[in-house]
Enzyme design. Structure first.
Site, mmCIF file in Angstrom:
data_model
loop_
_atom_site.group_PDB
_atom_site.id
_atom_site.type_symbol
_atom_site.label_atom_id
_atom_site.label_comp_id
_atom_site.label_asym_id
_atom_site.label_seq_id
_atom_site.Cartn_x
_atom_site.Cartn_y
_atom_site.Cartn_z
ATOM 1 C CG ASP A 100 -1.331 1.260 0.740
ATOM 2 O OD1 ASP A 100 -2.337 1.997 -0.015
ATOM 3 O OD2 ASP A 100 -2.226 1.626 2.157
ATOM 4 C CD GLU B 85 -4.518 1.315 -2.206
ATOM 5 O OE1 GLU B 85 -5.337 0.673 -2.084
ATOM 6 O OE2 GLU B 85 -4.472 2.479 -1.797
ATOM 7 C CG ASP C 224 -0.720 3.070 6.173
ATOM 8 O OD1 ASP C 224 -1.105 3.117 4.965
ATOM 9 O OD2 ASP C 224 -0.619 3.479 7.320
#
Length: 162
Positions: free
Chosen positions: A8, A67, A139
């Protein structure tokens, strides 16, 4: 046994999650955050690269899931996020690991069943799916969710070709 790293990306904090896939089951390996506590942006990028490279060296994954960057309202924020994502991808590519990108909406849809799910819903599903005793921080949970999404998508892609 397959090791998947989920990332992420963020310029100040990059979450990572490592899972193991064995046939139809997944299990937790590790997770955490790469924190870049420097003001100089190029040095933040360097720290992200070094951190991701260390995680790759430690866990030796077969797949790298990250991501996908979305269009943000703030152009400068989107640019910095894109650069943070890019250095993580370069770390994977320099280690000859295939890279897969997933939109946040797809990750939420895969884990929670709705593309507009809240962060706490994603955290809850990560905790449930990986049978964790505690809830990972946001996160790290997002990174684990990205890795889980890769397992789901790749499994479905394999079945489509059989």
């Amino acid at each position: 046994m397959t090791i998947i790293i989920g990332i992420d990306p963020g310029s100040r904090m990059t979450g990572y999650g490592v899972i193991c896939q064995k046939e139809q089951s997944i299990s937790y390996v590790a997770s955490g955050c790469i924190r870049t506590k420097v003001n100089d942006f190029p040095n933040r990028l360097k720290l992200i690269y070094i951190g991701v490279n260390q995680i790759i060296t430690q866990f030796k994954p077969q797949y790298f899931a990250i991501e996908q960057i979305f269009i943000a309202k703030n152009f400068n924020s989107a640019l910095k996020l894109s650069q943070a994502s890019s250095v993580a991808i370069v770390a994977a590519m320099n280690n000859n690991i295939p890279v897969f990108e997933y939109a946040a909406r797809q990750v939420k849809q895969t884990l929670v069943g709705i593309g507009s799910a809240e962060k706490n819903q994603v955290q809850h599903m990560v905790r449930t799916l990986l049978n964790l005793s505690t809830t990972p921080k946001v996160d790290a949970a997002d990174a684990l969710a990205i890795a889980i999404t890769h397992c789901h998508v790749s499994k479905n892609a394999i079945h489509e070709y059989l």
